[in-house]
Scaffold this active site. Structure first.
Site, mmCIF file in Angstrom:
data_model
loop_
_atom_site.group_PDB
_atom_site.id
_atom_site.type_symbol
_atom_site.label_atom_id
_atom_site.label_comp_id
_atom_site.label_asym_id
_atom_site.label_seq_id
_atom_site.Cartn_x
_atom_site.Cartn_y
_atom_site.Cartn_z
ATOM 1 N N TRP A 40 -0.427 -20.958 8.209
ATOM 2 C CA TRP A 40 -0.529 -21.917 9.309
ATOM 3 C C TRP A 40 -0.730 -21.228 10.665
ATOM 4 O O TRP A 40 -0.079 -20.235 10.972
ATOM 5 C CB TRP A 40 0.768 -22.734 9.371
ATOM 6 C CG TRP A 40 0.934 -23.479 10.655
ATOM 7 C CD1 TRP A 40 1.464 -22.991 11.832
ATOM 8 C CD2 TRP A 40 0.542 -24.823 10.930
ATOM 9 N NE1 TRP A 40 1.418 -23.971 12.802
ATOM 10 C CE2 TRP A 40 0.864 -25.106 12.267
ATOM 11 C CE3 TRP A 40 -0.054 -25.827 10.149
ATOM 12 C CZ2 TRP A 40 0.620 -26.344 12.860
ATOM 13 C CZ3 TRP A 40 -0.295 -27.059 10.739
ATOM 14 C CH2 TRP A 40 0.041 -27.311 12.079
ATOM 15 N N ASN A 42 -1.211 -22.526 15.045
ATOM 16 C CA ASN A 42 -1.552 -23.514 16.083
ATOM 17 C C ASN A 42 -1.913 -22.791 17.370
ATOM 18 O O ASN A 42 -2.690 -21.825 17.298
ATOM 19 C CB ASN A 42 -0.518 -24.639 16.211
ATOM 20 C CG ASN A 42 0.908 -24.242 16.471
ATOM 21 O OD1 ASN A 42 1.544 -23.662 15.614
ATOM 22 N ND2 ASN A 42 1.438 -24.555 17.629
ATOM 23 N N ASP A 43 -1.444 -23.201 18.505
ATOM 24 C CA ASP A 43 -1.974 -22.781 19.810
ATOM 25 C C ASP A 43 -2.423 -21.316 19.936
ATOM 26 O O ASP A 43 -1.697 -20.410 19.521
ATOM 27 C CB ASP A 43 -0.896 -22.937 20.893
ATOM 28 C CG ASP A 43 -0.141 -24.230 20.812
ATOM 29 O OD1 ASP A 43 -0.435 -25.050 19.938
ATOM 30 O OD2 ASP A 43 0.767 -24.413 21.630
ATOM 31 N N TRP A 67 3.678 -25.861 9.697
ATOM 32 C CA TRP A 67 4.328 -25.365 10.918
ATOM 33 C C TRP A 67 5.748 -24.878 10.618
ATOM 34 O O TRP A 67 6.487 -25.506 9.855
ATOM 35 C CB TRP A 67 4.365 -26.488 11.960
ATOM 36 C CG TRP A 67 4.897 -26.023 13.281
ATOM 37 C CD1 TRP A 67 4.161 -25.471 14.292
ATOM 38 C CD2 TRP A 67 6.259 -26.040 13.729
ATOM 39 N NE1 TRP A 67 4.991 -25.137 15.341
ATOM 40 C CE2 TRP A 67 6.280 -25.472 15.018
ATOM 41 C CE3 TRP A 67 7.457 -26.459 13.166
ATOM 42 C CZ2 TRP A 67 7.457 -25.342 15.762
ATOM 43 C CZ3 TRP A 67 8.628 -26.318 13.901
ATOM 44 C CH2 TRP A 67 8.617 -25.770 15.189
ATOM 45 N N PHE A 99 7.627 -19.424 20.852
ATOM 46 C CA PHE A 99 6.674 -20.495 21.146
ATOM 47 C C PHE A 99 5.555 -19.987 22.077
ATOM 48 O O PHE A 99 5.503 -18.816 22.434
ATOM 49 C CB PHE A 99 7.418 -21.690 21.770
ATOM 50 C CG PHE A 99 7.887 -22.713 20.747
ATOM 51 C CD1 PHE A 99 8.103 -22.359 19.420
ATOM 52 C CD2 PHE A 99 8.120 -24.039 21.116
ATOM 53 C CE1 PHE A 99 8.525 -23.306 18.480
ATOM 54 C CE2 PHE A 99 8.532 -24.990 20.187
ATOM 55 C CZ PHE A 99 8.741 -24.630 18.866
ATOM 56 N N SER A 100 4.724 -20.908 22.509
ATOM 57 C CA SER A 100 3.499 -20.519 23.227
ATOM 58 C C SER A 100 3.762 -19.872 24.578
ATOM 59 O O SER A 100 4.799 -20.097 25.203
ATOM 60 C CB SER A 100 2.604 -21.744 23.411
ATOM 61 O OG SER A 100 2.058 -22.063 22.162
ATOM 62 N N ARG A 165 8.659 -25.617 28.397
ATOM 63 C CA ARG A 165 7.942 -24.599 27.609
ATOM 64 C C ARG A 165 6.512 -24.271 28.071
ATOM 65 O O ARG A 165 5.957 -24.895 28.929
ATOM 66 C CB ARG A 165 7.900 -25.012 26.145
ATOM 67 C CG ARG A 165 7.220 -26.328 25.828
ATOM 68 C CD ARG A 165 7.307 -26.576 24.320
ATOM 69 N NE ARG A 165 6.747 -27.862 23.930
ATOM 70 C CZ ARG A 165 7.472 -28.974 23.821
ATOM 71 N NH1 ARG A 165 8.754 -28.969 24.109
ATOM 72 N NH2 ARG A 165 6.886 -30.095 23.455
ATOM 73 N N GLU A 218 2.200 -30.459 27.293
ATOM 74 C CA GLU A 218 2.414 -29.100 26.795
ATOM 75 C C GLU A 218 1.323 -28.176 27.354
ATOM 76 O O GLU A 218 0.296 -28.646 27.860
ATOM 77 C CB GLU A 218 2.351 -29.082 25.258
ATOM 78 C CG GLU A 218 3.353 -30.047 24.610
ATOM 79 C CD GLU A 218 3.331 -30.047 23.087
ATOM 80 O OE1 GLU A 218 4.395 -29.918 22.485
ATOM 81 O OE2 GLU A 218 2.240 -30.191 22.500
ATOM 82 N N TRP A 300 -1.938 -32.851 16.205
ATOM 83 C CA TRP A 300 -0.572 -32.983 15.673
ATOM 84 C C TRP A 300 -0.366 -34.253 14.859
ATOM 85 O O TRP A 300 0.580 -34.346 14.084
ATOM 86 C CB TRP A 300 0.451 -32.925 16.821
ATOM 87 C CG TRP A 300 0.698 -31.528 17.311
ATOM 88 C CD1 TRP A 300 0.471 -31.036 18.563
ATOM 89 C CD2 TRP A 300 1.227 -30.426 16.550
ATOM 90 N NE1 TRP A 300 0.818 -29.706 18.638
ATOM 91 C CE2 TRP A 300 1.289 -29.316 17.410
ATOM 92 C CE3 TRP A 300 1.648 -30.271 15.231
ATOM 93 C CZ2 TRP A 300 1.758 -28.065 16.996
ATOM 94 C CZ3 TRP A 300 2.110 -29.036 14.809
ATOM 95 C CH2 TRP A 300 2.160 -27.954 15.689
HETATM 96 C C1 FRU Z 1 1.678 -27.193 21.404
HETATM 97 C C2 FRU Z 1 3.086 -26.749 21.060
HETATM 98 C C3 FRU Z 1 3.716 -26.049 22.234
HETATM 99 C C4 FRU Z 1 4.726 -25.149 21.582
HETATM 100 C C5 FRU Z 1 4.044 -24.767 20.304
HETATM 101 C C6 FRU Z 1 4.980 -24.603 19.134
HETATM 102 O O1 FRU Z 1 0.854 -27.388 20.320
HETATM 103 O O2 FRU Z 1 3.850 -27.861 20.639
HETATM 104 O O3 FRU Z 1 4.260 -26.909 23.200
HETATM 105 O O4 FRU Z 1 5.034 -24.031 22.364
HETATM 106 O O5 FRU Z 1 3.100 -25.780 20.010
HETATM 107 O O6 FRU Z 1 4.328 -24.098 18.010
#
Ligand code: FRU
Length: 495
Positions: A40, A42-43, A67, A99-100, A165, A218, A300
């Site tokens: 997996w 993401n960002d 995730w 996290f990001s 965040r 975010e 999401w």
């Molecule tokens: C955005 C998010 C961020 C967070 C990250 C967690 O897609 O929800 O806000 O830091 O992904 O994986």
């Protein structure tokens, strides 16, 4: 211990498995968009240019294909197109997920992390303790981003909040300090902070709530971009992601406060499709380089259920950014980075061709770029890709509504999540130029990215259609459309 062994084996996997025969050839696997070899993602995180290399860190789960266990994985590129996987950069620790966030090259060693003349790279990210706390942390690397040490006095910014965040950091030259844009997700606003050393942060101002507040905010991104046609002139673009789309604001940043200059009641988006999220721009690019952003191609609402294995998630083609003022409003102009052109092969060109009904192109492909300039019919007209077995993905112009749309209602697999099947058609108003529409389409197995009128609008979507659906056709309802110019290239795999 078990987890450590798993992690080590995955480091090897993320780094080396691209060489095995079936990887990057799986059903739905993008061939010229970045995706992790397994698991997996993401960002995009920590986009920064350093010593001739573009770094791409990203949210990654070392333990599975959904995730969880958020960790920064790492890849680098010399051209923003071909990527080399590197070992895991910053791993989850005990109860704190990574996290990001972003990354900077601390050339003047303001942080003091540099040793023996070695310039530190500093990553600023959110430490996430599930259901409890989010605070901002830093880590540094003295070997150009390969290995990372977490700062022993983390967190550097903790307001005791559950949701706080996604720090974006950059050097603000006029005031000689670092600026952080960081999100209050639930309250829908961005906070700005400054720091001389990346460790002590001082609150400057807030921006928001404004525009689209329908989902949690975010991943703020504040970047200075050139104004098209006015050499030397620049504006500041603030992009935010609000689950599950993005919006942007254009205006000025004076080192303390961001001021939006666009109409307050109008929502504008860097992408009008369902699958572009959490985009951030590169830090510290060479002076002549256009600002360049990368987004996560997923949503999401269904991200964890997309039918891809052994990976989930991919990144957009890197997009250059400019702004242009039209009718007193600033608009973002985005183009895929020019290096994508180096992947073009087997051109096919068609000029001045009238179409009524459908016209099937004499080429089948699931991995192509198309430039298409045409005069639309009085109803709906455009292109269908991934055609076969009554399945297709449609990109069209609706002359009645004056919109460009993408539609995946009739495209392959849609039943893996009910949100995916309901989020099937997306559109945005577009003004024709001399009655013509110009599309630049990138189709890569399960991804379609559509740049409209030289990047005035972009629409990105995932589609899950089987390999045998590989036809391409032009369609024209309600009379004739005129294809003025069509050029198609197969696009080589980057793996
Ligand atoms: C955005 C998010 C961020 C967070 C990250 C967690 O897609 O929800 O806000 O830091 O992904 O994986």
């Amino acid at each position: 211990m078990k987890r450590l062994l798993l992690l080590l084996s995955l480091c090897f996997c993320v780094g080396a498995s691209a060489q095995t025969d079936s990887l990057y050839k799986e059903q739905y696997r993008p061939r010229f968009h970045f995706s992790p070899s397994v698991n997996w993602c993401n960002d995009p995180n920590g986009l920064v240019y350093h010593n001739g290399k573009y770094h791409l860190f990203y949210q990654f789960n070392p333990f599975g294909n959904v995730w969880g266990h958020m960790t920064w994985a790492h890849a680098t590129s010399k051209d923003l197109i071909h990527w080399k996987h590197l070992p895991i950069a910053i791993a989850e620790e005990k109860d704190t997920m990574i996290f990001s966030g972003t990354c900077v090259v601390d050339k003047n060693n303001t942080s003091g992390f540099g040793k023996n003349g070695q310039i530190p790279m500093v990553a600023v990210y959110t430490g996430h303790i599930e259901n409890k706390n989010q605070s901002q942390h830093i880590a540094y690397s003295l070997d150009n981003g390969v290995s990372w040490t977490k700062y022993n006095k983390n967190p550097v910014l903790d307001l005791g909040k559950k949701d706080f965040r996604d720090p974006k950091i950059f050097w603000y030259e006029p005031k000689q300090y670092w600026v952080m844009a960081v999100m209050f997700p639930v309250e829908h606003f961005v906070q700005f902070y400054s720091s001389g050393n990346l460790k002590d942060w001082k609150h400057l101002s807030d921006f928001g709530p404004v525009g689209d507040t329908s989902g949690v905010w975010e991943c703020p991104d504040l970047t200075q971009v050139p104004v098209e046609g006015l050499p030397g002139k620049k504006k500041w673009v603030l992009q935010t992601s609000q689950n599950a789309s993005m919006q942007y604001f254009v205006g000025e940043f004076d080192g303390i406060r961001f001021t939006n200059e666009n109409p307050i009641n109008k929502i504008v988006r860097p992408d009008y499709g369902p699958d572009y999220y959490a985009a951030i721009a590169y830090n510290q690019l060479p002076v002549a380089h256009l600002p360049t952003a990368i987004g996560w191609i997923n949503n999401w609402n269904y991200a964890n259920d997309i039918p891809t294995a052994p990976w989930k998630g991919a990144f957009s083609l890197p997009r250059t950014m400019k702004v242009k003022k039209v009718n007193n409003e600033w608009g973002l102009i985005q183009q895929p980075v020019a290096a994508v052109k180096t992947l073009r092969t087997r051109p096919l060109e068609i000029k001045n061709h009238g179409v009524t009904g459908t016209f099937t192109l004499p080429r089948k492909s699931r991995q192509f770029e198309m430039l298409l300039t045409y005069e639309p019919s009085a109803s709906t007209s455009g292109i269908r890709l991934a055609t076969g077995n009554n399945s297709y993905f449609e990109i069209g112009y609706d002359a009645v509504k004056k919109t460009v749309y993408i539609d995946r209602t009739k495209t392959g697999q849609t039943d893996f999540n009910k949100n995916f099947s309901s989020l099937s058609r997306f559109e945005t108003p577009v003004v024709l130029k001399n009655k013509k529409l110009k599309l630049n389409i990138f189709y890569d197995h399960s991804i379609a990215e559509v740049f409209v009128n030289d990047g005035e609008a972009v629409l990105t979507a995932q589609l899950f259609s089987v390999d045998t659906n590989n036809g391409i056709e032009i369609f024209s309802n309600g009379g004739r459309s005129a294809v003025i110019f069509l050029k198609l290239w197969d696009i080589k795999s980057i793996w």
